[in-house]
Design a protein around this motif. Structure first.
Motif, PDB file in Angstrom:
ATOM      1  N   GLY A  85      88.709 -17.803   0.127  1.00 53.19           N
ATOM      2  CA  GLY A  85      88.640 -17.477  -1.295  1.00 53.19           C
ATOM      3  C   GLY A  85      89.149 -16.086  -1.618  1.00 53.19           C
ATOM      4  O   GLY A  85      89.444 -15.785  -2.784  1.00 53.19           O
ATOM      5  N   GLN A  86      89.268 -15.232  -0.602  1.00 50.23           N
ATOM      6  CA  GLN A  86      89.778 -13.872  -0.811  1.00 50.23           C
ATOM      7  C   GLN A  86      91.294 -13.819  -0.930  1.00 50.23           C
ATOM      8  O   GLN A  86      91.851 -12.805  -1.339  1.00 50.23           O
ATOM      9  CB  GLN A  86      89.395 -12.972   0.371  1.00 50.23           C
ATOM     10  N   TYR A  87      91.966 -14.906  -0.543  1.00 52.24           N
ATOM     11  CA  TYR A  87      93.418 -14.853  -0.375  1.00 52.24           C
ATOM     12  C   TYR A  87      94.144 -15.804  -1.324  1.00 52.24           C
ATOM     13  O   TYR A  87      93.637 -16.864  -1.686  1.00 52.24           O
ATOM     14  CB  TYR A  87      93.780 -15.182   1.078  1.00 52.24           C
ATOM     15  N   ASP A  88      95.352 -15.396  -1.663  1.00 54.45           N
ATOM     16  CA  ASP A  88      96.239 -16.254  -2.447  1.00 54.45           C
ATOM     17  C   ASP A  88      97.043 -17.176  -1.549  1.00 54.45           C
ATOM     18  O   ASP A  88      97.652 -18.136  -2.029  1.00 54.45           O
ATOM     19  CB  ASP A  88      97.186 -15.392  -3.277  1.00 54.45           C
ATOM     20  N   GLY A  89      97.047 -16.875  -0.272  1.00 53.24           N
ATOM     21  CA  GLY A  89      97.781 -17.716   0.665  1.00 53.24           C
ATOM     22  C   GLY A  89      97.601 -17.240   2.088  1.00 53.24           C
ATOM     23  O   GLY A  89      97.107 -16.129   2.334  1.00 53.24           O
ATOM     24  N   VAL A  90      97.969 -18.105   3.027  1.00 55.19           N
ATOM     25  CA  VAL A  90      97.902 -17.794   4.458  1.00 55.19           C
ATOM     26  C   VAL A  90      99.256 -18.125   5.069  1.00 55.19           C
ATOM     27  O   VAL A  90      99.863 -19.155   4.756  1.00 55.19           O
ATOM     28  CB  VAL A  90      96.806 -18.622   5.163  1.00 55.19           C
ATOM     29  N   PRO A 116      97.246 -22.021  -0.466  1.00 57.41           N
ATOM     30  CA  PRO A 116      98.344 -22.559   0.344  1.00 57.41           C
ATOM     31  C   PRO A 116      98.386 -21.937   1.739  1.00 57.41           C
ATOM     32  O   PRO A 116      98.078 -20.748   1.905  1.00 57.41           O
ATOM     33  CB  PRO A 116      99.601 -22.176  -0.450  1.00 57.41           C
ATOM     34  N   VAL A 117      98.756 -22.746   2.714  1.00 56.41           N
ATOM     35  CA  VAL A 117      98.919 -22.290   4.089  1.00 56.41           C
ATOM     36  C   VAL A 117     100.334 -22.638   4.535  1.00 56.41           C
ATOM     37  O   VAL A 117     100.785 -23.772   4.383  1.00 56.41           O
ATOM     38  CB  VAL A 117      97.902 -22.958   5.032  1.00 56.41           C
ATOM     39  N   VAL A 155      99.217 -27.472   3.144  1.00 50.59           N
ATOM     40  CA  VAL A 155      99.752 -26.825   4.341  1.00 50.59           C
ATOM     41  C   VAL A 155     101.199 -27.286   4.525  1.00 50.59           C
ATOM     42  O   VAL A 155     101.467 -28.497   4.558  1.00 50.59           O
ATOM     43  CB  VAL A 155      98.923 -27.161   5.591  1.00 50.59           C
ATOM     44  N   PHE A 156     102.112 -26.334   4.651  1.00 49.66           N
ATOM     45  CA  PHE A 156     103.540 -26.642   4.638  1.00 49.66           C
ATOM     46  C   PHE A 156     104.278 -25.819   5.693  1.00 49.66           C
ATOM     47  O   PHE A 156     103.775 -24.817   6.192  1.00 49.66           O
ATOM     48  CB  PHE A 156     104.142 -26.332   3.264  1.00 49.66           C
ATOM     49  N   VAL A 157     105.484 -26.261   5.981  1.00 50.46           N
ATOM     50  CA  VAL A 157     106.413 -25.531   6.854  1.00 50.46           C
ATOM     51  C   VAL A 157     107.704 -25.320   6.074  1.00 50.46           C
ATOM     52  O   VAL A 157     108.255 -26.267   5.512  1.00 50.46           O
ATOM     53  CB  VAL A 157     106.726 -26.320   8.138  1.00 50.46           C
ATOM     54  N   VAL A 158     108.175 -24.064   6.020  1.00 53.51           N
ATOM     55  CA  VAL A 158     109.508 -23.781   5.504  1.00 53.51           C
ATOM     56  C   VAL A 158     110.362 -23.347   6.689  1.00 53.51           C
ATOM     57  O   VAL A 158     109.995 -22.422   7.420  1.00 53.51           O
ATOM     58  CB  VAL A 158     109.497 -22.664   4.436  1.00 53.51           C
ATOM     59  N   TYR A 159     111.478 -24.024   6.867  1.00 52.55           N
ATOM     60  CA  TYR A 159     112.314 -23.720   8.041  1.00 52.55           C
ATOM     61  C   TYR A 159     113.778 -23.914   7.691  1.00 52.55           C
ATOM     62  O   TYR A 159     114.181 -24.946   7.155  1.00 52.55           O
ATOM     63  CB  TYR A 159     111.935 -24.640   9.205  1.00 52.55           C
ATOM     64  N   ARG A 160     114.596 -22.879   7.991  1.00 48.50           N
ATOM     65  CA  ARG A 160     116.040 -22.945   7.770  1.00 48.50           C
ATOM     66  C   ARG A 160     116.717 -23.458   9.027  1.00 48.50           C
ATOM     67  O   ARG A 160     116.654 -22.838  10.085  1.00 48.50           O
ATOM     68  CB  ARG A 160     116.595 -21.566   7.405  1.00 48.50           C
TER      69      ARG A 160
END
Length: 336
Positions: A85-90, A116-117, A155-160
Motif C-alpha cells: 500500500g506504500q507503493y505505486d508500483g514494484v 502494478p508489478v 503483474v507484467f513483463v515488458v521486454y524489447r
C-alpha cells in the motif's frame, strides 16, 4: 512538481545486475545495478517524469540459471514483509534464463496486491550499449504510471526483442526463450507502443485475456494469496516427454504430484505396460498415492485413443494457459 511516485525495486540478480569481471565474463554486481539503472533512466526522460522515488530491497542475489526453490522461499518471505500500500508500483530485476518461471510465480502471488508489478530483465549487462535493460526499465516505469492513472494492478513483463520491438506480456503467460534466441514471446502479447497509443481500445482486451486464459481447474485454487503460502518444496515432479524416456529410472521419493507435459496433440506414449509407457509411471503413482496430471489435455475432447487410458487410470487433465503457470499453481497448492 506534484506528489512523488514511489516504486519499490526488488533485486534478485541476473544479467541486469551483472558486470564484466577481469576475465571478461559476466558476474553479479547487484549493488551497482540500481545506481546504474536510475542514472540511465534519468538520462532518457524529461523533467516531467522525474517525479519518481525508488526504494530498494535485495532479498536474493543469484544468476537466474541458479534459481532454486529455497531462493524462491527467501524471495517470498521478503515480499510478505512488504506493505504494498506504500507503493505505486514494484519492479523486480531478474535474469532471463528462469524469468518465465519466476514471472509465473509472481503473476500468481502478486496479481492482487494493490499496485502494478513489473518483471524486468536485460539480455546484456547494463554498460553494454546493446543492452535492452535500460529500455525495459524505462518502459516498465511508464507502464506503472499509466496503470496508476487507471487505478489498475496486475503483474507484467515488458521486454524489447532483438528486432527492436517491445512487447508487454502477462507474467503468467510468458514463455521460455527459445534455443539460440534472446527474444521472449507469449500467446497474447501486445506491442508496447500499440498499447500505449491506443490504450482505451486495447487495454481492456489485453486485461481480459488474463481473466479468461482458460487455466481454471478444480485441482488447485485460482485465488492463492502469498500470505497463505508456506515453505515451498520440490514435491511436484515435472516431466517432459521424449523418444527414449525410461520411466523406471524416475525416482518418486518425496513426490506428491507428477506434472507430465504432453506432445502438442495432447498425447504421450501409452503403448504397452513397459518402462517406455507413461502408464507404467501412472500405475506406480496410483500405488503410492501420488497425483498424476497431464498437460495440455482437455478431458472429454482429446483426439487420440492413446490418451484415453491415462484418464481411465486416473490422470487429471489440465488445459489452457502455459505449462509454467500450471506447474506454479500445482507447486503452491501442494505446499499450501
Amino acid at each position: 512538481m506534484g506528489t512523488m511516485m514511489k516504486i519499490l525495486l526488488v533485486l534478485t540478480g541476473g544479467t541486469i545486475c551483472s558486470s564484466k569481471n577481469e576475465n571478461g565474463l559476466n558476474e553479479l554486481s547487484t549493488g551497482m545495478a540500481v545506481p546504474s539503472l536510475v542514472s540511465m533512466y534519468e538520462e532518457l526522460i524529461d523533467e516531467s517524469e522525474k517525479d519518481v522515488e525508488f526504494e530498494t530491497i535485495a532479498p536474493i542475489n543469484t544468476l537466474s540459471e541458479n534459481m532454486t526453490i529455497t531462493k524462491w522461499n527467501t524471495l517470498i518471505g521478503a515480499l510478505k514483509e512488504v506493505d504494498f500500500g506504500q507503493y505505486d508500483g514494484v519492479i523486480m530485476l531478474h535474469g532471463t534464463d528462469t524469468l518465465h518461471l519466476t514471472s509465473a510465480l509472481m503473476g500468481v502471488l502478486l496479481r492482487n496486491v494493490g499496485c502494478p508489478v513489473m518483471m524486468v530483465s536485460a539480455h546484456r549487462i547494463l554498460d553494454d550499449p546493446e543492452s535492452n535493460g535500460p529500455d525495459n526499465f524505462l518502459k516498465s516505469v511508464r507502464f506503472i504510471r499509466k496503470l496508476n492513472e487507471m487505478n489498475e494492478g496486475g503483474v507484467f513483463v515488458v521486454y524489447r526483442n532483438t528486432d527492436g520491438i517491445s512487447f508487454i506480456h502477462h507474467a503468467t503467460h510468458l514463455e521460455e526463450c527459445g534455443d539460440y534466441s534472446e527474444d521472449f514471446y507469449s500467446g497474447d502479447m501486445i506491442e508496447y507502443e500499440k498499447l500505449m497509443k491506443n490504450w482505451d481500445s486495447e487495454y481492456t482486451i489485453f486485461k481480459n485475456k488474463i481473466d479468461n486464459s482458460g487455466l481454471h481447474n478444480s485441482y488447485y485454487s485460482n485465488h492463492l494469496s502469498f500470505k497463505e503460502i508456506g515453505e515451498l518444496t520440490d514435491n511436484v515432479l515435472y516431466i517432459k516427454p521424449y523418444v527414449g524416456i525410461n520411466y523406471d529410472r524416475i525416482n518418486l521419493d518425496g513426490v506428491k504430484a507428477v506434472f507430465h507435459n504432453m506432445y502438442h496433440s495432447s498425447t504421450i506414449n501409452t503403448e504397452g505396460d513397459g518402462p517406455t509407457s507413461a502408464l507404467s509411471l501412472l500405475q506406480r503413482c496410483n500405488e503410492l498415492g501420488i497425483d498424476f496430471y497431464i498437460f495440455p489435455c482437455k478431458e472429454g475432447s482429446f483426439r487420440y485413443s492413446s490418451t484415453a487410458p491415462l484418464i481411465e487410470e486416473g490422470a487429471k487433465c489440465i488445459y489452457g494457459g502455459t505449462w509454467e503457470e500450471a506447474y506454479i499453481r500445482l507447486l503452491l497448492t501442494y505446499n499450501k
